[in-house]
Design a protein around this motif. Structure first.
Motif, PDB file in Angstrom:
ATOM      1  N   ALA A  11     -67.174 -22.750  19.944  1.00  0.00           N
ATOM      2  CA  ALA A  11     -66.346 -21.541  19.980  1.00  0.00           C
ATOM      3  C   ALA A  11     -64.866 -21.891  19.892  1.00  0.00           C
ATOM      4  N   MET A  12     -64.455 -22.943  20.598  1.00  0.00           N
ATOM      5  CA  MET A  12     -63.058 -23.356  20.600  1.00  0.00           C
ATOM      6  C   MET A  12     -62.606 -23.809  19.222  1.00  0.00           C
ATOM      7  N   TYR A  13     -63.371 -24.709  18.588  1.00  0.00           N
ATOM      8  CA  TYR A  13     -62.977 -25.213  17.269  1.00  0.00           C
ATOM      9  C   TYR A  13     -62.986 -24.105  16.223  1.00  0.00           C
ATOM     10  N   ALA A  14     -64.009 -23.255  16.249  1.00  0.00           N
ATOM     11  CA  ALA A  14     -64.118 -22.186  15.256  1.00  0.00           C
ATOM     12  C   ALA A  14     -62.970 -21.190  15.397  1.00  0.00           C
ATOM     13  N   PHE A  15     -62.643 -20.818  16.641  1.00  0.00           N
ATOM     14  CA  PHE A  15     -61.585 -19.830  16.856  1.00  0.00           C
ATOM     15  C   PHE A  15     -60.230 -20.385  16.419  1.00  0.00           C
ATOM     16  N   HIS A  16     -59.950 -21.617  16.764  1.00  0.00           N
ATOM     17  CA  HIS A  16     -58.690 -22.238  16.336  1.00  0.00           C
ATOM     18  C   HIS A  16     -58.581 -22.228  14.818  1.00  0.00           C
TER      19      HIS A  16
ATOM     20  N   VAL B 216     -55.275 -34.698  21.506  1.00  0.00           N
ATOM     21  CA  VAL B 216     -56.062 -35.465  22.473  1.00  0.00           C
ATOM     22  C   VAL B 216     -57.169 -34.607  23.077  1.00  0.00           C
ATOM     23  N   SER B 217     -56.867 -33.339  23.395  1.00  0.00           N
ATOM     24  CA  SER B 217     -57.896 -32.469  23.961  1.00  0.00           C
ATOM     25  C   SER B 217     -59.005 -32.208  22.946  1.00  0.00           C
ATOM     26  N   ALA B 218     -58.639 -32.076  21.657  1.00  0.00           N
ATOM     27  CA  ALA B 218     -59.656 -31.896  20.614  1.00  0.00           C
ATOM     28  C   ALA B 218     -60.536 -33.136  20.497  1.00  0.00           C
TER      29      ALA B 218
END
Length: 442
Positions: free
Chosen positions: A388-393, A423-425
């Protein structure tokens, strides 16, 4: 970890993130080159350092058993939340947001700072995954969903106060996707999704009629009136409470749905008023101006106009690396962060843009596959939150660059300049690879 376990690393996921990081370094370098060929920025050297640090961190996390984080996830969550509160009060002010903690003076390494809100996304995913896993046999879905929402809304609220609207928005899809995968009933997930959508509409309507319609419509302006908002919240609250009592006594479905939508409307009115008080004027303009950038062509609309010009001028194959004009003539603002995709597509064109989209799609598909095949629900919930995080970004940043999404300041993960985001990614990729290696462990 045994040597043969290294062969179990999710290589498509790893190389997709690595390629995107390399692309980011290349075009951060390009963003620092002027029309005369002079290099006026050293951002790319910092990005290389952060990329190496992020890569090493990801590999270390891969070697560790992610299940050990289960018991520490609450402490990680609390520490990051406290850092967010500290940042909100004592952090550095950059571009109107107090989102950074200056570390350079403490460490003696110059102007170095971290953005705790980027790491808050990872800590929230970990703690929410633990909570959903520990309550998966709970029969009270409403309480389970309410507590899950509090876990996510706590850091989101503090980040809104900084104010950093873009980063705060990322928490919403994380909550929706993880709770849905966690088995919470769709009516509760839909309630939150509808609440967010309706609050956004009520927040933007007054500004929309003033800037886009260029008129004075009392029906829209009343949405900013404190008394009207208060009366609306009280009325919908009474309707909701009465309907709930009716439902508990007679068990009629229509009482339940009246209560459902009354609560949604009441909370939406309250949320819109809160948004008007928290959001800055320039943030509100960024949210509305994408509908028509020409209403403020030299202000908030400038970013979208120049970004669309850069993307359109790239054509199918682009102008070639270091041959872009919008960035090299400095027409494109914040080009190494928010609009890195614009530089990329201007120089490498439509096909280059499709390739980046394919890499992000590959990352999300690998995470979805991991979510399905892992035998551990804790790991599955982490994979769901990361996807969800990667897709939304990706969707918001590229949509912003193409003028079909509001400008919210969300970076393009792996590619945009910034150490904390990168770094968080990479930490997320490390967690995913750790889960993949141990996907069949019981």
């Amino acid at each position: 970890m045994r040597i043969k376990d290294y062969l179990e690393i999710d290589f498509p996921l790893f190389f997709a993130s690595l390629i995107l990081t390399v692309f980011g370094i290349l075009f951060i370098y390009s963003s620092g080159v002027t029309s005369t060929g002079a290099v006026v920025s050293s951002e790319y050297t910092k990005q290389i350092i952060w990329a190496v640090g992020g890569l090493v961190t990801a590999l270390i996390i891969t070697l560790l058993n992610y299940k050990r984080v289960y018991d520490f996830s609450l402490y990680i969550y609390i520490i990051i939340l406290l850092l967010l509160i500290y940042t909100c009060v004592f952090g550095r002010m950059v571009s109107g947001s107090r989102s950074w903690i200056g570390m350079g003076r403490w460490l003696g390494i110059g102007n170095f700072s971290i953005q705790p809100s980027e790491f808050a996304k990872i800590s929230t995913i970990l703690f929410l995954a633990r909570y959903l896993d520990s309550t998966k046999h709970s029969r009270n879905e409403l309480i389970r969903f309410a507590l899950a929402s509090i876990i996510v809304l706590a850091p989101m609220f503090v980040i809104m106060l900084q104010p950093d609207l873009g980063t705060a928005l990322v928490f919403i899809p994380i909550l929706l996707v993880m709770t849905y995968i966690g088995g919470i009933e769709m009516r509760y997930v839909s309630f939150l999704g509808g609440l967010v959508a309706l609050t956004s509409i009520l927040t933007l309507l007054p500004l929309w009629q003033e800037i886009i319609l260029r008129g004075d419509y009392p029906v829209f302006m009343i949405l900013m009136n404190y008394r009207f908002i208060l009366v609306s919240v009280v009325v919908f609250g009474l309707i909701g409470a009465t309907s709930y009592i009716g439902y508990t006594r007679y068990r009629k479905k229509y009482f339940y749905w009246i209560c459902y939508f009354a609560a949604m409307l009441g909370l939406s009115f309250a949320g819109s008023y809160f948004s008007h008080k928290v959001l800055k004027e320039y943030q509100m303009m960024r949210l509305i101006v994408f509908l028509d950038p020409n209403v403020d062509p030299r202000g908030s609309g400038w970013h979208i106009i120049q970004s669309m010009t850069a993307i359109g001028s790239g054509g199918l194959v682009g102008k070639g690396f270091l041959q872009g004009t919008q960035s090299h003539y400095r027409f494109l603002p914040t080009q190494s962060t928010d609009f890195i995709f614009s530089i990329y597509t201007e120089e490498w064109g439509f096909f280059g843009g499709i390739f980046v989209m394919a890499l992000f799609l590959l990352i999300c598909l690998r995470l979805i596959r991991l979510m399905k095949i892992t035998s551990d629900t804790f790991g599955a919930y982490i994979a769901a939150g990361l996807s969800a995080m990667y897709a939304f970004h990706f969707l918001i940043n590229t949509g912003m660059a193409m003028g079909i999404m509001p400008i919210t300041g969300i970076p393009l993960l792996f590619m945009s300049y910034g150490g904390s985001a990168l770094v968080s990614a990479m930490i997320g990729i490390g967690l995913a690879m750790s889960i993949h290696i141990r996907r069949f462990d019981r």
